[in-house]
Each structure stands twice: as C-alpha cells, then as structure tokens.
Design a protein around this motif. Structure first.
Motif, PDB file in Angstrom:
ATOM      1  N   SER A 164       0.845  -1.186   0.000  1.00 47.28           N
ATOM      2  CA  SER A 164       0.000   0.000   0.000  1.00 47.28           C
ATOM      3  C   SER A 164       0.883   1.240   0.000  1.00 47.28           C
ATOM      4  O   SER A 164       1.923   1.272   0.668  1.00 47.28           O
ATOM      5  CB  SER A 164      -0.899   0.010   1.241  1.00 47.28           C
ATOM      6  N   ARG A 165       0.450   2.234  -0.742  1.00 43.71           N
ATOM      7  CA  ARG A 165       1.155   3.515  -0.746  1.00 43.71           C
ATOM      8  C   ARG A 165       0.118   4.602  -0.935  1.00 43.71           C
ATOM      9  O   ARG A 165      -0.750   4.495  -1.806  1.00 43.71           O
ATOM     10  CB  ARG A 165       2.169   3.549  -1.876  1.00 43.71           C
ATOM     11  N   ASP A 166       0.196   5.615  -0.106  1.00 43.73           N
ATOM     12  CA  ASP A 166      -0.769   6.714  -0.160  1.00 43.73           C
ATOM     13  C   ASP A 166      -2.201   6.198  -0.084  1.00 43.73           C
ATOM     14  O   ASP A 166      -3.082   6.653  -0.814  1.00 43.73           O
ATOM     15  CB  ASP A 166      -0.566   7.551  -1.436  1.00 43.73           C
ATOM     16  N   ASP A 167      -2.410   5.204   0.790  1.00 40.74           N
ATOM     17  CA  ASP A 167      -3.733   4.604   1.001  1.00 40.74           C
ATOM     18  C   ASP A 167      -4.308   3.963  -0.257  1.00 40.74           C
ATOM     19  O   ASP A 167      -5.518   3.814  -0.394  1.00 40.74           O
ATOM     20  CB  ASP A 167      -4.729   5.612   1.568  1.00 40.74           C
TER      21      ASP A 167
ATOM     22  N   LYS B 224       5.987  -2.554  -6.636  1.00 43.27           N
ATOM     23  CA  LYS B 224       6.026  -3.295  -5.360  1.00 43.27           C
ATOM     24  C   LYS B 224       7.181  -2.807  -4.491  1.00 43.27           C
ATOM     25  O   LYS B 224       7.001  -2.549  -3.303  1.00 43.27           O
ATOM     26  CB  LYS B 224       6.137  -4.799  -5.615  1.00 43.27           C
ATOM     27  N   LEU B 225       8.346  -2.659  -5.089  1.00 43.51           N
ATOM     28  CA  LEU B 225       9.515  -2.218  -4.326  1.00 43.51           C
ATOM     29  C   LEU B 225       9.341  -0.790  -3.831  1.00 43.51           C
ATOM     30  O   LEU B 225       9.633  -0.485  -2.663  1.00 43.51           O
ATOM     31  CB  LEU B 225      10.779  -2.350  -5.179  1.00 43.51           C
ATOM     32  N   ALA B 226       8.850   0.094  -4.671  1.00 46.15           N
ATOM     33  CA  ALA B 226       8.611   1.479  -4.254  1.00 46.15           C
ATOM     34  C   ALA B 226       7.608   1.533  -3.108  1.00 46.15           C
ATOM     35  O   ALA B 226       7.787   2.287  -2.134  1.00 46.15           O
ATOM     36  CB  ALA B 226       8.115   2.313  -5.440  1.00 46.15           C
ATOM     37  N   ASN B 227       6.563   0.721  -3.207  1.00 49.91           N
ATOM     38  CA  ASN B 227       5.568   0.699  -2.134  1.00 49.91           C
ATOM     39  C   ASN B 227       6.164   0.190  -0.824  1.00 49.91           C
ATOM     40  O   ASN B 227       5.866   0.729   0.249  1.00 49.91           O
ATOM     41  CB  ASN B 227       4.373  -0.172  -2.529  1.00 49.91           C
ATOM     42  N   ILE B 228       6.977  -0.847  -0.880  1.00 50.58           N
ATOM     43  CA  ILE B 228       7.614  -1.383   0.327  1.00 50.58           C
ATOM     44  C   ILE B 228       8.525  -0.336   0.954  1.00 50.58           C
ATOM     45  O   ILE B 228       8.547  -0.182   2.180  1.00 50.58           O
ATOM     46  CB  ILE B 228       8.384  -2.677  -0.004  1.00 50.58           C
ATOM     47  N   ARG B 229       9.273   0.377   0.146  1.00 47.11           N
ATOM     48  CA  ARG B 229      10.151   1.429   0.679  1.00 47.11           C
ATOM     49  C   ARG B 229       9.336   2.519   1.383  1.00 47.11           C
ATOM     50  O   ARG B 229       9.756   3.071   2.389  1.00 47.11           O
ATOM     51  CB  ARG B 229      10.994   2.030  -0.424  1.00 47.11           C
ATOM     52  N   ALA B 230       8.151   2.840   0.853  1.00 48.94           N
ATOM     53  CA  ALA B 230       7.309   3.888   1.431  1.00 48.94           C
ATOM     54  C   ALA B 230       6.505   3.399   2.637  1.00 48.94           C
ATOM     55  O   ALA B 230       6.222   4.168   3.553  1.00 48.94           O
ATOM     56  CB  ALA B 230       6.359   4.434   0.366  1.00 48.94           C
ATOM     57  N   ASN B 231       6.124   2.120   2.622  1.00 50.17           N
ATOM     58  CA  ASN B 231       5.290   1.559   3.691  1.00 50.17           C
ATOM     59  C   ASN B 231       5.606   0.069   3.788  1.00 50.17           C
ATOM     60  O   ASN B 231       5.147  -0.713   2.951  1.00 50.17           O
ATOM     61  CB  ASN B 231       3.805   1.768   3.371  1.00 50.17           C
ATOM     62  N   PRO B 232       6.371  -0.355   4.784  1.00 44.82           N
ATOM     63  CA  PRO B 232       6.825  -1.746   4.852  1.00 44.82           C
ATOM     64  C   PRO B 232       5.770  -2.751   5.316  1.00 44.82           C
ATOM     65  O   PRO B 232       6.055  -3.949   5.343  1.00 44.82           O
ATOM     66  CB  PRO B 232       7.988  -1.677   5.838  1.00 44.82           C
ATOM     67  N   ARG B 233       4.587  -2.306   5.663  1.00 38.29           N
ATOM     68  CA  ARG B 233       3.540  -3.253   6.085  1.00 38.29           C
ATOM     69  C   ARG B 233       2.952  -3.920   4.850  1.00 38.29           C
ATOM     70  O   ARG B 233       2.443  -3.244   3.948  1.00 38.29           O
ATOM     71  CB  ARG B 233       2.469  -2.535   6.889  1.00 38.29           C
ATOM     72  N   VAL B 234       3.031  -5.255   4.818  1.00 37.98           N
ATOM     73  CA  VAL B 234       2.602  -6.021   3.647  1.00 37.98           C
ATOM     74  C   VAL B 234       1.770  -7.221   4.073  1.00 37.98           C
ATOM     75  O   VAL B 234       1.726  -7.574   5.248  1.00 37.98           O
ATOM     76  CB  VAL B 234       3.809  -6.508   2.809  1.00 37.98           C
TER      77      VAL B 234
END
Length: 127
Positions: free
Chosen positions: A24-27, A51-61
């Motif tokens: 998730s990124r920016d909700d 996927k990688l950009a989102n993990i860097r921004a929000n590590p909850r997966v």
C-alpha cells in the motif's frame, strides 16, 4: 515476530506456488503475484518497480497463498508482516528463488531482495 504453525509451514514449503503480495502507498492498495522462499522463519521475495517502491514507502505487507486443484481450493493462508529491503543480500535471495522455481541462475538480476518478517498468520484448510 510470530511463528508460522507447523501445518501451515508444511503447506508453505511443500510445492511451487505463487503468492500474491499486497502493498500500500498513499492509502492505495496494490496486489501482484510473486515467487517466494520461506527461510529462517521469514519470507523472501525479490522484486522491482511498484512493489519495491511501495515497500520502501510503507513496509507493512500481506501475502496470500492458496492451493487449488481442478478449481477446488484445498488450503489457504494469509501472512501479514513487515518487509525489509535487503539489497546486500539480493544475489542470494534471487539465487534461492531461481533455484526453487527452476529459472536460470542469473535470471531476474534487476530484482531487489526483500525479507518479510511474519507478524501474524491465518491458515485454513477446506474439507
């Protein structure tokens, strides 16, 4: 860090299955298929792009994995956790993934390694 129950661990490691990784990124949710390896109590993946950009921004997966035969579900699992980008171990993670899934040893070298520490697990079987 939570542990994966033995029966769920057996399912997780028993065969070649694809997981769906939810980030998730920016909700805004994003789900995509990934290869995975379960190792030392954590999930390893290698990825790039959104996927990688989102993990860097929000590590909850979250990961969703399901075994299906002839359209009938046999078991399923959802793993929620925290992802850590491990660029220093990307080669090893890529090698383990390629070996597990039968890809060339040097395939997917553009991917970056990610380790997911397990926070919680839901596991179910269909009888």
């Amino acid at each position: 860090m939570a542990s994966i129950p033995p029966e769920a661990e057996d399912h997780l490691t028993s065969e070649l299955l694809v997981a769906h990784l939810a980030t998730s990124r920016d909700d805004r949710p994003h789900a995509a298929p990934v290869w995975y390896v379960y190792r030392d109590g954590a999930i390893e993946i290698a990825t790039t792009g959104t996927k990688l950009a989102n993990i860097r921004a929000n590590p909850r997966v979250a990961l969703s994995i399901q075994k299906v035969e002839a359209g009938d579900p046999l078991w399923g699992m959802t793993i929620r956790g925290t992802a850590t980008v491990v660029e220093s171990e990307s080669d090893g993670i890529n090698r383990r993934l390629n070996e597990k899934y039968g890809a060339d040893e040097d395939a997917w070298t553009e991917n970056t390694g990610v380790r997911i520490d397990v926070g919680s697990v839901d596991h179910w079987t269909y009888d």
